[in-house]
Write a protein that holds these residues in place. Structure first.
Motif, PDB file in Angstrom:
ATOM      1  N   ARG A 154      -6.471 -15.999  19.153  1.00 53.16           N
ATOM      2  CA  ARG A 154      -7.249 -15.058  18.324  1.00 53.16           C
ATOM      3  C   ARG A 154      -6.952 -15.222  16.836  1.00 53.16           C
ATOM      4  O   ARG A 154      -7.468 -14.460  16.011  1.00 53.16           O
ATOM      5  CB  ARG A 154      -6.948 -13.619  18.746  1.00 53.16           C
ATOM      6  N   GLY A 155      -6.097 -16.194  16.505  1.00 52.46           N
ATOM      7  CA  GLY A 155      -5.754 -16.427  15.103  1.00 52.46           C
ATOM      8  C   GLY A 155      -4.781 -15.427  14.542  1.00 52.46           C
ATOM      9  O   GLY A 155      -4.710 -15.221  13.329  1.00 52.46           O
ATOM     10  N   GLN A 156      -3.972 -14.801  15.422  1.00 52.35           N
ATOM     11  CA  GLN A 156      -3.019 -13.786  14.992  1.00 52.35           C
ATOM     12  C   GLN A 156      -1.613 -14.133  15.472  1.00 52.35           C
ATOM     13  O   GLN A 156      -1.429 -14.803  16.490  1.00 52.35           O
ATOM     14  CB  GLN A 156      -3.409 -12.417  15.554  1.00 52.35           C
ATOM     15  N   SER A 157      -0.635 -13.653  14.722  1.00 54.63           N
ATOM     16  CA  SER A 157       0.763 -13.807  15.130  1.00 54.63           C
ATOM     17  C   SER A 157       1.288 -12.459  15.592  1.00 54.63           C
ATOM     18  O   SER A 157       1.624 -11.599  14.776  1.00 54.63           O
ATOM     19  CB  SER A 157       1.617 -14.326  13.964  1.00 54.63           C
ATOM     20  N   TYR A 158       1.343 -12.265  16.915  1.00 55.43           N
ATOM     21  CA  TYR A 158       1.896 -11.014  17.427  1.00 55.43           C
ATOM     22  C   TYR A 158       3.394 -10.927  17.147  1.00 55.43           C
ATOM     23  O   TYR A 158       3.966  -9.837  17.096  1.00 55.43           O
ATOM     24  CB  TYR A 158       1.634 -10.903  18.931  1.00 55.43           C
ATOM     25  N   LEU A 159       4.032 -12.078  16.974  1.00 54.56           N
ATOM     26  CA  LEU A 159       5.459 -12.090  16.636  1.00 54.56           C
ATOM     27  C   LEU A 159       5.684 -11.413  15.291  1.00 54.56           C
ATOM     28  O   LEU A 159       6.708 -10.756  15.086  1.00 54.56           O
ATOM     29  CB  LEU A 159       5.962 -13.536  16.599  1.00 54.56           C
ATOM     30  N   GLU A 187       9.685  -7.012   9.588  1.00 58.10           N
ATOM     31  CA  GLU A 187      10.651  -6.304   8.760  1.00 58.10           C
ATOM     32  C   GLU A 187      11.962  -7.090   8.645  1.00 58.10           C
ATOM     33  O   GLU A 187      12.643  -7.026   7.626  1.00 58.10           O
ATOM     34  CB  GLU A 187      10.927  -4.912   9.346  1.00 58.10           C
ATOM     35  N   MET A 188      12.320  -7.819   9.698  1.00 57.37           N
ATOM     36  CA  MET A 188      13.568  -8.586   9.676  1.00 57.37           C
ATOM     37  C   MET A 188      13.431  -9.881   8.901  1.00 57.37           C
ATOM     38  O   MET A 188      14.381 -10.324   8.255  1.00 57.37           O
ATOM     39  CB  MET A 188      14.018  -8.898  11.116  1.00 57.37           C
ATOM     40  N   MET A 189      12.240 -10.518   8.977  1.00 60.71           N
ATOM     41  CA  MET A 189      12.043 -11.824   8.363  1.00 60.71           C
ATOM     42  C   MET A 189      10.681 -11.868   7.681  1.00 60.71           C
ATOM     43  O   MET A 189       9.690 -12.271   8.292  1.00 60.71           O
ATOM     44  CB  MET A 189      12.115 -12.944   9.407  1.00 60.71           C
ATOM     45  N   PRO A 190      10.593 -11.450   6.416  1.00 64.17           N
ATOM     46  CA  PRO A 190       9.297 -11.518   5.719  1.00 64.17           C
ATOM     47  C   PRO A 190       8.906 -12.968   5.440  1.00 64.17           C
ATOM     48  O   PRO A 190       9.575 -13.664   4.685  1.00 64.17           O
ATOM     49  CB  PRO A 190       9.549 -10.732   4.424  1.00 64.17           C
ATOM     50  N   LEU A 191       7.821 -13.418   6.084  1.00 68.86           N
ATOM     51  CA  LEU A 191       7.329 -14.784   5.916  1.00 68.86           C
ATOM     52  C   LEU A 191       5.870 -14.763   5.485  1.00 68.86           C
ATOM     53  O   LEU A 191       5.160 -13.783   5.715  1.00 68.86           O
ATOM     54  CB  LEU A 191       7.443 -15.571   7.235  1.00 68.86           C
ATOM     55  N   PHE A 224      12.164 -20.903   7.727  1.00 67.63           N
ATOM     56  CA  PHE A 224      12.389 -19.622   7.057  1.00 67.63           C
ATOM     57  C   PHE A 224      12.483 -19.810   5.543  1.00 67.63           C
ATOM     58  O   PHE A 224      11.961 -19.007   4.771  1.00 67.63           O
ATOM     59  CB  PHE A 224      13.663 -18.952   7.574  1.00 67.63           C
ATOM     60  N   GLN A 225      13.151 -20.870   5.108  1.00 66.76           N
ATOM     61  CA  GLN A 225      13.295 -21.130   3.675  1.00 66.76           C
ATOM     62  C   GLN A 225      11.951 -21.519   3.050  1.00 66.76           C
ATOM     63  O   GLN A 225      11.592 -21.057   1.969  1.00 66.76           O
ATOM     64  CB  GLN A 225      14.319 -22.242   3.437  1.00 66.76           C
ATOM     65  N   LYS A 226      11.209 -22.370   3.743  1.00 66.53           N
ATOM     66  CA  LYS A 226       9.951 -22.889   3.196  1.00 66.53           C
ATOM     67  C   LYS A 226       8.894 -21.801   3.049  1.00 66.53           C
ATOM     68  O   LYS A 226       8.134 -21.777   2.068  1.00 66.53           O
ATOM     69  CB  LYS A 226       9.423 -24.013   4.078  1.00 66.53           C
TER      70      LYS A 226
END
Length: 199
Positions: free
Chosen positions: A117-122, A128-132, A190-192
């Motif tokens: 569906r073009g979404q990241s449920y993760l 909140e823990m990992m803003p990407l 995560f860095q990129k």
């Protein structure tokens, strides 16, 4: 009460405690059999029976202390009750050994459905823990979905071809180390794709 902070050590104990106690209980009872109501139960079955209320208790405590629990924790608790209950009711350890397969297959399927569906449920669970950035979330979600699918296959191979001792060690240590190692390997991603404070 929603979003209330919980002591990280308490959270870790509540999340990992049942797994550790399951392992300790298995080590203590694995070579014993118990006659209950005219039926003989192996130690593994009794440890599984104890694990069910324990996981429900710790899930409830997590909810009570933090004000919320994730959908993954709810799904895990439900599958523990279903497959653990079948294990005890039918006196057959295969059902409980299938539980990780069902959990990881479910997670992989849900993440995969979101990707279609073009979404990241993760992202909804971990933002909140990992803003990407969005692209980073899509890449990470694909990797996690494939990782969960691989864990499901690996669990099936191990419980069907190896001893119960081997499976318990895999479930207690192998899966934990595998998940930890997987996310450690995502450091470059995560860095990129990290969201900078001024973005």
């Amino acid at each position: 009460m929603a979003g209330k902070q919980i002591n990280p050590i308490v959270k870790l104990v509540l999340e990992m405690g049942p797994i550790v106690l399951f392992f300790v209980g298995y080590l203590m009872l694995r070579d014993r059999a118990f006659m209950i109501g005219g039926t003989e139960y192996e130690g593994f079955i009794l440890v599984t029976a104890g694990f069910i209320p324990l996981i429900l208790l710790t899930t409830f405590l997590l909810w009570k202390l933090s004000g919320h629990i994730s959908k993954m924790q709810v799904a895990t608790a439900v599958l523990v009750v279903v497959f653990g209950g079948l294990t005890v009711w039918l006196n057959d350890d295969r059902f409980f050994k299938m539980k990780p397969t069902m959990i990881y297959t479910l997670f992989a399927a849900v993440l995969g459905f979101g990707l279609v569906r073009g979404q990241s449920y993760l992202q909804y669970v971990m933002e909140e823990m990992m803003p990407l950035k969005q692209e980073g979330w899509m890449i990470l979600t694909r990797r996690v979905a494939l990782f969960f699918a691989a864990l499901a296959v690996l669990n099936e191979v191990i419980w069907r071809t190896q001893s119960t001792d081997m499976w318990v060690n895999f479930k207690t240590f192998g899966l934990t180390i595998g998940v930890f190692g997987f996310f450690m390997l995502q450091g470059g991603l995560f860095q990129k794709y990290a969201v900078e404070e001024n973005d």
